[in-house]
Write an enzyme that holds these catalytic residues in place. Structure first.
Site, PDB file in Angstrom:
ATOM      1  N   CYS A 131      42.950  42.965  45.799  1.00  0.00           N
ATOM      2  CA  CYS A 131      42.531  42.544  44.460  1.00  0.00           C
ATOM      3  C   CYS A 131      41.645  41.300  44.565  1.00  0.00           C
ATOM      4  O   CYS A 131      42.137  40.174  44.717  1.00  0.00           O
ATOM      5  CB  CYS A 131      43.736  42.253  43.574  1.00  0.00           C
ATOM      6  SG  CYS A 131      43.250  41.768  41.898  1.00  0.00           S
ATOM      7  N   CYS A 134      42.303  38.469  41.963  1.00  0.00           N
ATOM      8  CA  CYS A 134      43.501  37.681  42.264  1.00  0.00           C
ATOM      9  C   CYS A 134      43.279  36.792  43.488  1.00  0.00           C
ATOM     10  O   CYS A 134      43.739  35.648  43.514  1.00  0.00           O
ATOM     11  CB  CYS A 134      44.702  38.600  42.464  1.00  0.00           C
ATOM     12  SG  CYS A 134      45.192  39.494  40.958  1.00  0.00           S
TER      13      CYS A 134
END
EC number: 1.11.1.28
Length: 181
Positions: A131, A134
């Protein structure tokens, strides 16, 4: 089980994985809690029970019960967040980024351990789960808190080594019970 016991289960083709695993306990750029929390969080992120159990057994003597729980919480909350935020980031329809997530994630604000340690574990898990949003968010918090690029890179390297151990076990058939039939 421990890292040493885990290494004995790895196949011959995973010699590099064994050597990389051997180096983990000697890592000195992170605090003890940071390192052993990474073992737990990244171990559970592999979704391989053998790896997770071995790394938790290795880490447990070095972590308080609160830190052990927080490392597991980092793995579980990032499993949710990484799927959700990777979707909002990668979807062509950017309207999804404007919608409320409606996901409970209070453990991030109150993890029960030093927030920097929890962020470091979350970063490594986010790297394992791919991700980018993130990764960027956690990396920024860690840099603001004073962690060096080398420390951040070490956390991701730990995650990479742990991921490689899980794949080596699975490639050897240890992670797929039906392969033994």
């Amino acid at each position: 089980m421990s890292i040493e016991a885990l290494k004995t289960q790895l196949p011959a083709f995973a010699k590099d994985v064994k050597l990389n695993l051997s180096a983990l306990p000697r890592e000195d750029s992170l605090t003890e809690q940071q390192l052993y929390g990474l073992l737990v969080a990244c171990g559970y992120t592999t979704r391989n029970g053998t790896v997770a159990q071995a790394l938790e057994a290795e880490a447990a003597p070095h972590l308080s019960p609160a830190a052990l729980d927080a490392a597991k919480a980092a793995a579980s909350i990032m499993a949710m967040n990484n799927v959700y935020y990777r979707f909002t980031h990668l979807a062509s329809n950017k309207a999804y980024e404007t919608l409320p997530a409606k996901l409970r994630m209070s453990v991030i604000g109150n993890p029960g351990v030093d927030k920097v340690d929890f962020e470091l574990w979350s970063l490594a898990v986010s790297a394992m789960n791919g991700c980018g949003r993130c990764i960027d968010a956690h990396e920024a918090v860690l840099r603001e808190a004073g962690l060096s690029e080398a420390q951040i890179q070490t956390a991701v390297r730990v995650g990479a080594i742990i991921a490689s151990a899980a794949v080596a076990l699975e490639a050897a058939g240890a992670g797929f019970p039906e392969a033994a039939e």
